[in-house]
Enzyme design. Structure first.
Site, PDB file in Angstrom:
ATOM      1  N   GLU A  46     -19.957  -9.597  -0.824  1.00 29.21           N
ATOM      2  CA  GLU A  46     -20.988  -9.736   0.243  1.00 29.21           C
ATOM      3  C   GLU A  46     -21.435  -8.374   0.621  1.00 29.21           C
ATOM      4  O   GLU A  46     -22.891  -8.178   0.687  1.00 29.21           O
ATOM      5  CB  GLU A  46     -19.740 -10.722   1.718  1.00 29.21           C
ATOM      6  CG  GLU A  46     -19.470 -11.958   1.161  1.00 29.21           C
ATOM      7  CD  GLU A  46     -19.268 -12.158   2.519  1.00 29.21           C
ATOM      8  OE1 GLU A  46     -18.911 -11.801   3.521  1.00 29.21           O
ATOM      9  OE2 GLU A  46     -18.970 -13.828   2.139  1.00 29.21           O
ATOM     10  N   HIS A  79     -18.505 -14.046   5.465  1.00 31.31           N
ATOM     11  CA  HIS A  79     -16.960 -13.887   5.477  1.00 31.31           C
ATOM     12  C   HIS A  79     -16.823 -12.542   6.238  1.00 31.31           C
ATOM     13  O   HIS A  79     -16.177 -12.186   7.355  1.00 31.31           O
ATOM     14  CB  HIS A  79     -15.800 -13.256   4.595  1.00 31.31           C
ATOM     15  CG  HIS A  79     -16.116 -14.427   3.846  1.00 31.31           C
ATOM     16  ND1 HIS A  79     -17.177 -15.500   2.995  1.00 31.31           N
ATOM     17  CD2 HIS A  79     -14.796 -15.499   3.837  1.00 31.31           C
ATOM     18  CE1 HIS A  79     -16.879 -16.397   2.604  1.00 31.31           C
ATOM     19  NE2 HIS A  79     -15.231 -16.734   2.743  1.00 31.31           N
ATOM     20  N   ARG A  82       9.827   4.474  -3.895  1.00 32.14           N
ATOM     21  CA  ARG A  82      10.657   3.787  -5.188  1.00 32.14           C
ATOM     22  C   ARG A  82      12.300   4.350  -5.860  1.00 32.14           C
ATOM     23  O   ARG A  82      12.393   3.474  -6.013  1.00 32.14           O
ATOM     24  CB  ARG A  82       9.988   2.652  -5.277  1.00 32.14           C
ATOM     25  CG  ARG A  82       9.340   2.156  -4.480  1.00 32.14           C
ATOM     26  CD  ARG A  82       9.629   0.918  -3.550  1.00 32.14           C
ATOM     27  NE  ARG A  82      10.447  -0.032  -4.246  1.00 32.14           N
ATOM     28  CZ  ARG A  82      10.285  -0.425  -5.136  1.00 32.14           C
ATOM     29  NH1 ARG A  82       9.130  -1.148  -4.774  1.00 32.14           N
ATOM     30  NH2 ARG A  82      11.245  -0.997  -5.385  1.00 32.14           N
ATOM     31  N   ARG A 111      10.826  -5.453  -5.304  1.00 30.84           N
ATOM     32  CA  ARG A 111      11.684  -5.115  -4.404  1.00 30.84           C
ATOM     33  C   ARG A 111      12.577  -6.554  -3.902  1.00 30.84           C
ATOM     34  O   ARG A 111      12.222  -7.559  -4.422  1.00 30.84           O
ATOM     35  CB  ARG A 111      10.735  -5.227  -2.873  1.00 30.84           C
ATOM     36  CG  ARG A 111       9.959  -4.065  -3.245  1.00 30.84           C
ATOM     37  CD  ARG A 111       9.295  -4.055  -1.482  1.00 30.84           C
ATOM     38  NE  ARG A 111       9.015  -2.658  -0.912  1.00 30.84           N
ATOM     39  CZ  ARG A 111       8.037  -1.983  -1.169  1.00 30.84           C
ATOM     40  NH1 ARG A 111       6.985  -2.465  -2.197  1.00 30.84           N
ATOM     41  NH2 ARG A 111       7.748  -0.687  -1.245  1.00 30.84           N
TER      42      ARG A 111
HETATM   43  N1  URA Z   1       1.824  -0.386  -0.048  1.00 32.56           N
HETATM   44  C1  URA Z   1       2.671  -1.551  -1.039  1.00 32.56           C
HETATM   45  O1  URA Z   1       1.450  -2.453  -1.355  1.00 32.56           O
HETATM   46  N2  URA Z   1       3.453  -1.208  -1.712  1.00 32.56           N
HETATM   47  C2  URA Z   1       4.030  -0.129  -0.933  1.00 32.56           C
HETATM   48  O2  URA Z   1       5.752   0.244  -1.442  1.00 32.56           O
HETATM   49  C3  URA Z   1       3.660   0.951   0.363  1.00 32.56           C
HETATM   50  C4  URA Z   1       2.535   1.076   0.122  1.00 32.56           C
END
Ligand code: URA
Length: 263
Positions: free
Chosen positions: A85, A13, A228, A173
């Site tokens: 790997e 890979h 967030r 989200r």
């Molecule tokens: N990467 C993620 O997984 N979530 C985010 O909110 C930002 C970057």
């Protein structure tokens, strides 16, 4: 000891062999192949090794020894393949450098988060160890990353990540195509927040559990690109150069501390 590869065997890979590592036992692992060259060049004199699938690899010659920089791609599966790997080629310590979304009010865009543990909201790590097995970082790598960030006055926070297989539902989200988050995941952001977790990202739990299973030492440092508590959006960093600089300065200093300690 494990199943080491012959020095000249090209691993399927990642697309290179142990001879290409020139004895390197440490690897820096960004998710993004596009970040590899810059990271390597900022660690020391850098040489391209290979580019295959999501794995782009460069070797950086630091004063304290050679260090591999290799991208993992996104998520647990490609991270686990990379670790398998690299372990076969003699890598013994890995540091993930990634991006993340914070779920805590006190943390800002551009801050560094050093994860010392991760919630296993991924599938990959469950192929290696049962869910009640903890995903924890190596304490020496964590301490070295903390010391490096603090010495440089970089805003940094240490704590637990929530590593999710998905960017949308697993990280609660709603701004996806369907807007749908299944019932069992609704309200989970607030729950992780109340439990004191710092951030969401997609690789760290797999990194910690798989590394533990393979006998590798692992640590992780992320840059915050989403807050967030304000919004679901990933913020294009005003100053990407500064963020990248924080990464390589922190990782370079941490590697100096770790490689010196291992002499
Ligand atoms: N990467 C993620 O997984 N979530 C985010 O909110 C930002 C970057």
């Amino acid at each position: 000891m494990g199943n080491l590869a012959d020095k000249s065997e090209i691993l399927y890979h990642v697309g290179f062999c142990a001879d290409d590592l020139k004895g390197a036992e440490w690897a820096v692992l960004p998710g993004d192949p596009g970040r590899v060259q810059l990271l390597a060049e900022n660690l020391g004199e850098a040489k391209f090794i290979a580019c295959h699938r999501e794995y782009t690899s460069w070797l950086a010659q630091m004063d304290c020894g050679p260090v591999l920089v290799c991208s993992t791609g996104m998520g647990g599966p490609s991270t686990a393949i990379c670790l398998e790997e690299l372990a076969r080629m003699g890598i013994k310590g890995v540091i993930r450098v990634g991006t993340t979304g914070t779920i805590q009010e006190k943390i800002s865009i551009g801050d560094l988060i050093i994860n010392n543990a991760a919630v296993r909201l991924d599938g990959t790590s469950q192929h290696y160890a049962p869910l009640n097995f903890p995903a924890v970082a190596d304490i020496e790598i964590t301490n070295a990353l903390r010391q490096a960030a603090i010495e440089n006055d970089f805003p940094c926070h240490t704590g637990i990540s929530v590593s999710s297989d998905t960017f949308w539902p697993g990280q609660e989200r709603y701004d996806s195509f369907s807007g749908y988050v299944r019932k069992s995941l609704r309200g989970t952001l607030q729950e992780w927040q109340k439990l004191g977790a710092l951030n969401y990202e997609m690789e760290t739990s797999a990194l910690f559990v798989v590394s533990q299973c393979l006998g590798l030492k692992a640590g992780a440092v992320c840059s915050v690109v989403a807050k967030r508590t304000d919004s679901e959006a990933v913020v294009p960093l005003e100053n990407k150069g500064e963020t990248t600089r924080r990464f390589w300065v922190t990782v370079k200093r941490a590697l100096q501390l770790l490689l010196k300690a291992g002499e």
